[in-house]
Design a protein around this motif. Structure first.
Motif, mmCIF file in Angstrom:
data_model
loop_
_atom_site.group_PDB
_atom_site.id
_atom_site.type_symbol
_atom_site.label_atom_id
_atom_site.label_comp_id
_atom_site.label_asym_id
_atom_site.label_seq_id
_atom_site.Cartn_x
_atom_site.Cartn_y
_atom_site.Cartn_z
ATOM 1 N N CYS A 76 53.363 11.336 7.741
ATOM 2 C CA CYS A 76 52.890 11.829 6.446
ATOM 3 C C CYS A 76 52.037 10.813 5.703
ATOM 4 C CB CYS A 76 54.079 12.250 5.583
ATOM 5 S SG CYS A 76 54.754 13.858 6.042
ATOM 6 N N MET A 77 51.968 9.580 6.198
ATOM 7 C CA MET A 77 51.104 8.571 5.597
ATOM 8 C C MET A 77 49.693 8.623 6.168
ATOM 9 S SD MET A 77 53.778 5.365 5.753
ATOM 10 C CE MET A 77 52.623 4.230 4.986
ATOM 11 N N ALA A 78 49.526 9.323 7.288
ATOM 12 C CA ALA A 78 48.247 9.323 7.998
ATOM 13 C C ALA A 78 47.225 10.233 7.327
ATOM 14 C CB ALA A 78 48.459 9.766 9.446
ATOM 15 N N GLY A 79 45.956 9.887 7.553
ATOM 16 C CA GLY A 79 44.879 10.680 6.961
ATOM 17 C C GLY A 79 44.694 12.042 7.598
ATOM 18 N N GLY A 80 45.135 12.194 8.828
ATOM 19 C CA GLY A 80 45.069 13.512 9.458
ATOM 20 C C GLY A 80 44.091 13.626 10.595
ATOM 21 N N HIS A 81 43.766 12.519 11.272
ATOM 22 C CA HIS A 81 42.924 12.571 12.465
ATOM 23 C C HIS A 81 43.753 12.876 13.711
ATOM 24 C CE1 HIS A 81 39.225 10.071 11.057
ATOM 25 N NE2 HIS A 81 38.933 11.341 11.140
ATOM 26 N N PHE A 82 43.268 13.821 14.506
ATOM 27 C CA PHE A 82 43.791 14.071 15.845
ATOM 28 C C PHE A 82 42.657 13.810 16.821
ATOM 29 C CE2 PHE A 82 46.733 16.328 13.212
ATOM 30 C CZ PHE A 82 47.935 16.360 13.906
ATOM 31 N N TYR A 83 42.874 12.932 17.776
ATOM 32 C CA TYR A 83 41.842 12.636 18.760
ATOM 33 C C TYR A 83 41.917 13.684 19.862
ATOM 34 C CZ TYR A 83 38.568 9.930 21.537
ATOM 35 O OH TYR A 83 37.459 9.519 22.239
ATOM 36 N N ALA A 128 32.433 6.003 8.819
ATOM 37 C CA ALA A 128 33.504 5.821 7.856
ATOM 38 C C ALA A 128 34.815 5.702 8.617
ATOM 39 C CB ALA A 128 33.565 6.992 6.875
ATOM 40 N N VAL A 129 35.853 5.290 7.920
ATOM 41 C CA VAL A 129 37.173 5.218 8.548
ATOM 42 C C VAL A 129 37.708 6.624 8.768
ATOM 43 C CG1 VAL A 129 39.533 4.361 8.278
ATOM 44 C CG2 VAL A 129 37.607 2.960 7.534
ATOM 45 N N ILE A 130 37.467 7.498 7.813
ATOM 46 C CA ILE A 130 37.867 8.898 7.919
ATOM 47 C C ILE A 130 36.905 9.719 7.069
ATOM 48 C CG2 ILE A 130 39.475 8.896 5.953
ATOM 49 C CD1 ILE A 130 41.377 10.614 7.747
ATOM 50 N N GLN A 131 36.759 10.983 7.399
ATOM 51 C CA GLN A 131 35.837 11.826 6.639
ATOM 52 C C GLN A 131 36.233 11.828 5.162
ATOM 53 O OE1 GLN A 131 37.276 12.498 9.593
ATOM 54 N NE2 GLN A 131 36.422 14.316 10.566
ATOM 55 N N PRO A 132 35.282 11.655 4.254
ATOM 56 C CA PRO A 132 35.622 11.662 2.828
ATOM 57 C C PRO A 132 35.996 13.037 2.297
ATOM 58 C CG PRO A 132 33.254 11.479 3.130
ATOM 59 C CD PRO A 132 33.862 11.354 4.487
ATOM 60 N N GLY A 133 35.493 14.073 2.959
ATOM 61 C CA GLY A 133 35.785 15.433 2.531
ATOM 62 C C GLY A 133 36.668 16.147 3.531
ATOM 63 N N THR A 134 36.353 17.413 3.775
ATOM 64 C CA THR A 134 37.164 18.216 4.692
ATOM 65 C C THR A 134 36.455 18.470 6.014
ATOM 66 O OG1 THR A 134 36.293 20.238 3.657
ATOM 67 C CG2 THR A 134 38.371 19.374 2.806
ATOM 68 N N GLU A 135 35.398 17.717 6.289
ATOM 69 C CA GLU A 135 34.672 17.897 7.544
ATOM 70 C C GLU A 135 35.623 17.767 8.732
ATOM 71 O OE1 GLU A 135 31.928 15.744 4.595
ATOM 72 O OE2 GLU A 135 34.019 15.593 5.253
ATOM 73 N N VAL A 158 41.889 18.462 4.649
ATOM 74 C CA VAL A 158 42.390 17.874 3.407
ATOM 75 C C VAL A 158 41.443 16.741 3.024
ATOM 76 C CG1 VAL A 158 44.283 16.600 2.322
ATOM 77 C CG2 VAL A 158 44.792 18.447 3.934
ATOM 78 N N PRO A 159 40.860 16.751 1.821
ATOM 79 C CA PRO A 159 39.923 15.684 1.450
ATOM 80 C C PRO A 159 40.635 14.351 1.256
ATOM 81 C CG PRO A 159 40.363 17.110 -0.426
ATOM 82 C CD PRO A 159 41.024 17.758 0.757
ATOM 83 N N GLY A 160 39.875 13.270 1.403
ATOM 84 C CA GLY A 160 40.439 11.950 1.185
ATOM 85 C C GLY A 160 40.938 11.307 2.461
#
Length: 482
Positions: free
Chosen positions: A58-65, A131-138, A166-168
């Motif tokens: 739940c701490m992760a930004g939400g990337h799945f490779y 970027a480290v992770i998408q800033p928006g919902t891309e 999820v943005p952020g």
């Protein structure tokens, strides 16, 4: 704490309750293992030490490779194949587990579909920036070293970082965990929160046949045909960190939840499971965004470059920490100086001349001047024969004044977590040092040693991607033996 828990004899289970599969830990790996085991017909018990589901996930930004031709890749015009994905991951691994990588790549599209079936959809869009992770919902971006030499010479690059909508840059994975919790509840899996495993139980042949648990002052025992350990890594255990990954010391911020104390790993070791890559952490301090900074050059205390600046941020950090005094500086000219959006790497100062900059940074002026001149000359031609930085990130840094940012350990805010864990088969079976399986025991997620082997070859999204993928395989195999 580094001591291994005591192993109990099967005789203690005489009056114990019984389940087919017991899963320890309700993060992404444990939740997926429990759900697939139940869908395969097993009676499942899921234990979670915290008061809620989620764990470090739940701490992760939400990337799945994910890759091989997912719906998002297809919709955004990015060609990929299981073989291309396999070739890339093999090329980034120090000692590739080819069976796991092959299974992961060939099953990636189906796993993408399985994740969306939980109740959400990855946005069919692409973020082209660095970027480290998408800033928006891309829904898609490059999150590894696919464009970095030598990997780009192995197979055509494709973006595989699939982000939940999820943005952020934090807690995006909570959306998936909430949906996974709902699916677990829908199928009727029993979940006991604030309840942790304390010991494993084995029979006379060494097979795991149950476990002991504790909930506050209450203790109990469970008989099980199989136990799946998915209780996280060990970054929150100072003694284990000191013993195995001392680089994750006082100068770093640790990424983990309270319960990332290595208990699951120690439980596995207590019954003879081998541990792999316990000395390998993931450590990083991103200096971008803005992506403009990537066009600068990184030098060590000797005024020399040592890494391609367009590398994935953990690869860059991996090489920084291997320089003298773990020190390095990002140098840019007035056309490329900009405050980082995430100021993990502090601005040092600005200088009117190269000589003043070298003196300010404590660099040997002749060596630094030679490095800068060589970089600028080649960048003007769109080439980098030394480190093969890609042309899109090359630009001469020749317009004074100049600025520098501090990538040194102790100055930049480095953060990290552990990558080592229990040795497992492609189906999550815990293995002994001789390769034989510990019957009845499985491991997945940060408890297990997986595809991600070190920071140099890491891709954002592998923890969630392989945690969920191999968690599912472990759950199915634990339930059916196939």
């Amino acid at each position: 704490m580094t001591a291994l828990p005591e192993v109990f004899d099967a005789a203690v289970l005489a009056d114990a309750e019984s389940y087919d599969v017991v899963v320890v830990g309700f993060g992404i790996a444990g939740g997926c293992a429990a759900l697939e085991a139940a869908r395969a017909g097993a009676r499942v018990l899921l234990l979670e030490r915290a008061a809620v589901h989620g764990g470090t996930t739940c701490m992760a930004g939400g990337h799945f490779y994910l890759g091989g031709g997912t719906a998002v890749q297809e919709a955004t015009g990015h060609r990929d194949s299981p073989q291309a994905m396999y070739d890339f991951l093999v090329s980034t691994s120090r000692d590739p587990d080819r069976a796991k990588i092959r299974a992961y790549c060939e099953g990636s599209v189906a796993h993408f579909d399985w994740l969306e079936a939980l109740g959400f959809a990855f946005e069919r869009s692409y973020f082209s920036g660095k970027a480290v992770i998408q800033p928006g919902t891309e829904g898609l971006m490059f999150t590894g070293n696919e464009k970095v030499w030598p990997h780009i010479a192995v197979t055509p690059p494709a973006p595989r970082g699939h982000k939940v909508p999820v943005p952020g840059d934090t807690q995006g994975a909570k959306l998936v965990m909430d949906l996974l919790r709902d699916r677990v509840e829908d199928i009727g899996i029993e979940v006991r929160y604030e309840t942790g495993a304390t010991n494993l139980v084995t029979d006379g042949d060494g097979a795991v046949v149950g476990l002991a648990w504790r909930r506050f002052q209450t203790t109990g025992l469970v008989r099980a045909s199989a136990v799946v350990l998915a209780a996280g890594g060990f970054v929150m255990n100072p003694e284990m960190v000191a013993a195995h990954t001392p680089a994750l010391g006082a100068k770093l911020f640790t990424l983990g939840s309270t319960h990332d104390d290595g208990l699951g790993i120690r439980l596995g070791a207590s019954v003879g499971a081998a541990l792999e890559r316990m000395d390998e952490p993931f450590i990083t301090a991103p200096f971008y965004p803005p992506s403009l900074l990537v066009k600068g050059l990184i030098v060590n205390k000797d005024g020399q470059r040592f890494v391609a600046e367009d590398s994935y941020h953990a690869r860059t950090s991996y090489h920084v920490l291997r320089q003298r005094d773990s020190a390095a500086y990002l140098v840019v000219d007035s056309n490329h100086a900009e405050r980082p959006a995430m100021p993990l790497v502090p601005f040092i100062d600005g200088w009117e001349t190269v000589e003043e900059m070298a003196a300010g940074l404590g660099l040997p002026v002749d060596a630094f001047r030679s490095t800068l001149d060589r970089y600028n000359a080649h960048a003007a031609r769109g080439e980098d024969p030394d480190f093969h930085k890609q042309p899109e990130w090359l630009a001469p840094q020749d317009s004074g004044p100049w600025a520098a940012y501090d990538l040194s350990l102790g100055k930049a805010l480095y953060a990290g977590f552990t990558l080592g864990g229990i040795s497992t088969t492609v189906d999550g079976q815990a293995r002994r040092a001789d390769g034989s399986a510990v019957r009845g025991l499985y491991a997945a997620g940060a408890c297990a040693s997986g595809i991600a082997q070190d920071g140099q070859g890491y891709c954002s999204g592998l923890q969630l991607g392989e945690g969920s993928f191999f968690g599912r395989r472990a759950g199915r195999h634990a339930a059916t033996g196939a």
